[in-house]
Design a protein around this motif. Sequence first.
Motif, PDB file in Angstrom:
ATOM      1  N   MET A  32       0.852  -1.176   0.000  1.00  0.00           N
ATOM      2  CA  MET A  32       0.000   0.000   0.000  1.00  0.00           C
ATOM      3  C   MET A  32       0.896   1.236   0.000  1.00  0.00           C
ATOM      4  SD  MET A  32      -2.965   1.071   2.755  1.00  0.00           S
ATOM      5  CE  MET A  32      -3.620  -0.564   2.733  1.00  0.00           C
ATOM      6  N   GLU A  33       0.635   2.132  -0.920  1.00  0.00           N
ATOM      7  CA  GLU A  33       1.390   3.391  -0.988  1.00  0.00           C
ATOM      8  C   GLU A  33       1.105   4.230   0.266  1.00  0.00           C
ATOM      9  OE1 GLU A  33       3.125   4.686  -3.808  1.00  0.00           O
ATOM     10  OE2 GLU A  33       2.950   2.752  -4.822  1.00  0.00           O
ATOM     11  N   ASN A  34       2.121   4.945   0.728  1.00  0.00           N
ATOM     12  CA  ASN A  34       1.917   5.825   1.881  1.00  0.00           C
ATOM     13  C   ASN A  34       2.944   6.945   1.875  1.00  0.00           C
ATOM     14  OD1 ASN A  34       4.217   5.260   3.942  1.00  0.00           O
ATOM     15  ND2 ASN A  34       3.604   3.228   3.251  1.00  0.00           N
ATOM     16  N   ASP A  35       2.646   7.982   2.626  1.00  0.00           N
ATOM     17  CA  ASP A  35       3.593   9.095   2.759  1.00  0.00           C
ATOM     18  C   ASP A  35       4.069   9.239   4.202  1.00  0.00           C
ATOM     19  OD1 ASP A  35       1.422  10.273   4.030  1.00  0.00           O
ATOM     20  OD2 ASP A  35       1.460  12.102   2.844  1.00  0.00           O
ATOM     21  N   LEU A  36       4.118   8.116   4.898  1.00  0.00           N
ATOM     22  CA  LEU A  36       4.502   8.123   6.308  1.00  0.00           C
ATOM     23  C   LEU A  36       5.909   8.689   6.506  1.00  0.00           C
ATOM     24  CD1 LEU A  36       3.458   7.385   9.092  1.00  0.00           C
ATOM     25  CD2 LEU A  36       4.440   5.113   8.785  1.00  0.00           C
ATOM     26  N   LYS A  37       6.836   8.322   5.641  1.00  0.00           N
ATOM     27  CA  LYS A  37       8.219   8.801   5.788  1.00  0.00           C
ATOM     28  C   LYS A  37       8.280  10.324   5.660  1.00  0.00           C
ATOM     29  CE  LYS A  37      12.887   7.964   4.125  1.00  0.00           C
ATOM     30  NZ  LYS A  37      13.721   7.127   3.243  1.00  0.00           N
ATOM     31  N   VAL A  38       7.525  10.872   4.710  1.00  0.00           N
ATOM     32  CA  VAL A  38       7.499  12.324   4.509  1.00  0.00           C
ATOM     33  C   VAL A  38       6.908  13.010   5.737  1.00  0.00           C
ATOM     34  CG1 VAL A  38       6.488  14.180   3.123  1.00  0.00           C
ATOM     35  CG2 VAL A  38       7.382  12.131   2.009  1.00  0.00           C
ATOM     36  N   ARG A  39       5.782  12.509   6.224  1.00  0.00           N
ATOM     37  CA  ARG A  39       5.152  13.105   7.412  1.00  0.00           C
ATOM     38  C   ARG A  39       6.078  13.021   8.626  1.00  0.00           C
ATOM     39  NH1 ARG A  39      -0.401  14.043   7.131  1.00  0.00           N
ATOM     40  NH2 ARG A  39      -1.286  13.410   5.134  1.00  0.00           N
ATOM     41  N   ARG A  40       6.743  11.889   8.776  1.00  0.00           N
ATOM     42  CA  ARG A  40       7.646  11.701   9.914  1.00  0.00           C
ATOM     43  C   ARG A  40       8.812  12.679   9.819  1.00  0.00           C
ATOM     44  NH1 ARG A  40      12.161   9.103  10.333  1.00  0.00           N
ATOM     45  NH2 ARG A  40      11.948   7.890   8.419  1.00  0.00           N
ATOM     46  N   ALA A  41       9.367  12.838   8.629  1.00  0.00           N
ATOM     47  CA  ALA A  41      10.494  13.759   8.438  1.00  0.00           C
ATOM     48  C   ALA A  41      10.071  15.204   8.702  1.00  0.00           C
ATOM     49  CB  ALA A  41      11.058  13.611   7.036  1.00  0.00           C
ATOM     50  N   LYS A  42       8.895  15.585   8.220  1.00  0.00           N
ATOM     51  CA  LYS A  42       8.407  16.951   8.457  1.00  0.00           C
ATOM     52  C   LYS A  42       8.220  17.226   9.941  1.00  0.00           C
ATOM     53  CE  LYS A  42       6.127  17.885   4.077  1.00  0.00           C
ATOM     54  NZ  LYS A  42       4.845  18.128   3.390  1.00  0.00           N
ATOM     55  N   ALA A  43       7.864  16.176  10.693  1.00  0.00           N
ATOM     56  CA  ALA A  43       7.677  16.319  12.144  1.00  0.00           C
ATOM     57  C   ALA A  43       8.995  16.170  12.894  1.00  0.00           C
ATOM     58  CB  ALA A  43       6.661  15.287  12.638  1.00  0.00           C
ATOM     59  N   ASP A  44      10.100  15.970  12.153  1.00  0.00           N
ATOM     60  CA  ASP A  44      11.429  15.809  12.738  1.00  0.00           C
ATOM     61  C   ASP A  44      11.469  14.655  13.739  1.00  0.00           C
ATOM     62  OD1 ASP A  44      14.125  16.462  12.861  1.00  0.00           O
ATOM     63  OD2 ASP A  44      13.838  17.797  14.578  1.00  0.00           O
ATOM     64  N   LEU A  45      10.898  13.521  13.321  1.00  0.00           N
ATOM     65  CA  LEU A  45      10.858  12.327  14.163  1.00  0.00           C
ATOM     66  C   LEU A  45      11.733  11.236  13.566  1.00  0.00           C
ATOM     67  CD1 LEU A  45       6.991  12.031  14.601  1.00  0.00           C
ATOM     68  CD2 LEU A  45       8.602  12.762  16.366  1.00  0.00           C
ATOM     69  N   THR A  46      12.375  10.466  14.416  1.00  0.00           N
ATOM     70  CA  THR A  46      13.044   9.257  13.951  1.00  0.00           C
ATOM     71  C   THR A  46      11.997   8.156  13.858  1.00  0.00           C
ATOM     72  OG1 THR A  46      13.534   8.423  16.162  1.00  0.00           O
ATOM     73  CG2 THR A  46      15.173   9.917  15.154  1.00  0.00           C
ATOM     74  N   GLN A  47      12.374   7.073  13.212  1.00  0.00           N
ATOM     75  CA  GLN A  47      11.466   5.925  13.180  1.00  0.00           C
ATOM     76  C   GLN A  47      11.186   5.443  14.600  1.00  0.00           C
ATOM     77  OE1 GLN A  47      13.368   3.102  10.555  1.00  0.00           O
ATOM     78  NE2 GLN A  47      12.309   3.938   8.761  1.00  0.00           N
ATOM     79  N   ALA A  48      12.193   5.462  15.446  1.00  0.00           N
ATOM     80  CA  ALA A  48      12.023   5.021  16.833  1.00  0.00           C
ATOM     81  C   ALA A  48      11.073   5.938  17.592  1.00  0.00           C
ATOM     82  CB  ALA A  48      13.370   4.950  17.534  1.00  0.00           C
ATOM     83  N   ASP A  49      11.171   7.249  17.353  1.00  0.00           N
ATOM     84  CA  ASP A  49      10.262   8.201  18.014  1.00  0.00           C
ATOM     85  C   ASP A  49       8.816   7.899  17.655  1.00  0.00           C
ATOM     86  OD1 ASP A  49      12.423   9.650  19.092  1.00  0.00           O
ATOM     87  OD2 ASP A  49      12.428  11.094  17.425  1.00  0.00           O
ATOM     88  N   LEU A  50       8.562   7.723  16.357  1.00  0.00           N
ATOM     89  CA  LEU A  50       7.199   7.450  15.913  1.00  0.00           C
ATOM     90  C   LEU A  50       6.721   6.095  16.424  1.00  0.00           C
ATOM     91  CD1 LEU A  50       4.686   8.208  14.358  1.00  0.00           C
ATOM     92  CD2 LEU A  50       5.785   7.338  12.273  1.00  0.00           C
ATOM     93  N   ALA A  51       7.597   5.112  16.385  1.00  0.00           N
ATOM     94  CA  ALA A  51       7.246   3.780  16.881  1.00  0.00           C
ATOM     95  C   ALA A  51       6.825   3.846  18.344  1.00  0.00           C
ATOM     96  CB  ALA A  51       8.421   2.829  16.703  1.00  0.00           C
ATOM     97  N   ASP A  52       7.587   4.561  19.152  1.00  0.00           N
ATOM     98  CA  ASP A  52       7.240   4.715  20.564  1.00  0.00           C
ATOM     99  C   ASP A  52       5.888   5.400  20.733  1.00  0.00           C
ATOM    100  OD1 ASP A  52       9.586   3.503  21.401  1.00  0.00           O
ATOM    101  OD2 ASP A  52      10.614   5.402  21.829  1.00  0.00           O
ATOM    102  N   ALA A  53       5.629   6.402  19.905  1.00  0.00           N
ATOM    103  CA  ALA A  53       4.391   7.174  20.018  1.00  0.00           C
ATOM    104  C   ALA A  53       3.153   6.348  19.691  1.00  0.00           C
ATOM    105  CB  ALA A  53       4.450   8.402  19.115  1.00  0.00           C
TER     106      ALA A  53
END
Length: 65
Positions: free
Chosen positions: A1-22
């Motif tokens: 499934m296409e997604n823009d999660l990486k773009v949204r995460r980068a704009k929010a200045d989050l690491t993958q670990a930060d988002l995973a924890d959230a």
Amino acid sequence: MENDLKVRRAKADLTQADLADAVDVSRQTINAIEGGRYDPSLELAFRLAGYFDCSIEGIFDAPDD
């Protein structure tokens, strides 16, 4: 499934670990979603959409059949 999660995460200045924890998943899960190798459960999709204050469709785009 296409997604823009990486773009949204980068704009929010989050690491993958930060988002995973959230959203209470592993960093590897976020990595797999971003890479298109894993489609999240509906529950996880709602948590991600809630975190970014958008609709699920705002993040995920189902492929055309």
